[in-house]
Design a protein around this motif. Sequence first.
Motif, PDB file in Angstrom:
ATOM      1  N   ALA A  15     117.912  12.957  30.668  1.00  0.00           N
ATOM      2  CA  ALA A  15     119.006  13.729  31.256  1.00  0.00           C
ATOM      3  C   ALA A  15     119.233  15.027  30.487  1.00  0.00           C
ATOM      4  CB  ALA A  15     120.283  12.898  31.276  1.00  0.00           C
ATOM      5  N   ALA A  16     119.089  14.956  29.158  1.00  0.00           N
ATOM      6  CA  ALA A  16     119.312  16.139  28.323  1.00  0.00           C
ATOM      7  C   ALA A  16     118.136  17.101  28.352  1.00  0.00           C
ATOM      8  CB  ALA A  16     119.593  15.701  26.887  1.00  0.00           C
ATOM      9  N   ASN A  17     116.929  16.565  28.587  1.00  0.00           N
ATOM     10  CA  ASN A  17     115.715  17.392  28.549  1.00  0.00           C
ATOM     11  C   ASN A  17     114.704  16.808  29.537  1.00  0.00           C
ATOM     12  OD1 ASN A  17     113.572  19.014  27.922  1.00  0.00           O
ATOM     13  ND2 ASN A  17     113.412  18.413  25.771  1.00  0.00           N
ATOM     14  N   PRO A  18     114.813  17.166  30.820  1.00  0.00           N
ATOM     15  CA  PRO A  18     113.988  16.535  31.857  1.00  0.00           C
ATOM     16  C   PRO A  18     112.492  16.808  31.739  1.00  0.00           C
ATOM     17  CG  PRO A  18     115.890  17.656  32.809  1.00  0.00           C
ATOM     18  CD  PRO A  18     115.811  18.090  31.386  1.00  0.00           C
ATOM     19  N   SER A  19     112.109  17.932  31.149  1.00  0.00           N
ATOM     20  CA  SER A  19     110.683  18.291  31.088  1.00  0.00           C
ATOM     21  C   SER A  19     110.281  18.690  29.670  1.00  0.00           C
ATOM     22  CB  SER A  19     110.387  19.431  32.064  1.00  0.00           C
ATOM     23  OG  SER A  19     110.731  19.072  33.377  1.00  0.00           O
TER      24      SER A  19
END
Length: 212
Positions: A15-19
Amino acid sequence: MNRAKRSEIFARFQAANPSPTTELEYETTFQLLIAVLLSAQATDRSVNLATRKFFPQHGTPPGLLALGEDGVADYIKTIGLYKTKARNVIKTCQILLEQYDGEVPDDREALESLPGVGRKTANVVLNTAFGHATIAVDTHIFRVSNRTGIAPGKTVLDVERKLEKVVPAPYIQDAHHWLILHGRYICVARKPKCPQCGIADLCEYRHKTLPT
């Protein structure tokens, strides 16, 4: 640590860093391989500062061979073990051209046969360039896995195998990127930044730090 906790941890990472991806700078699989090879016992930042100077004009196997060992060494002298790394870079370029038509092989055994390429480097290349669900355990991942309780183990290989077993399938592809970044910026070695941590309530570390 139970399965539900692990799932929630990785859900929050996503959620904080999708990619997430590597912080090493590269444009081709070959450049990624060289950058990871150079990053052993060095920071990604120091590698990027060096490769920016020679990747644009010399970032191919023939290009680096044309520079020669001394030429490569001159570009990377700010990086630790630069003489050994320059030698390995040149030998790797020769092997890639002679045995693989200048292409980086999509195969662990072949990658690990290249000079200076160990299991961790092979895992990074297989994951980042070829999309394999591998986990490259470095000092950050080893620390985070043990400290949090996500995947404790006595050796790097123990932790790698444990992570491959316990990380939920939807998150396995990006797991090592999330763990590296978490260890690099939040769960740091000397004093983890627990008050800033998005998984502090799930982490099983007994000595959490307090706000200062």
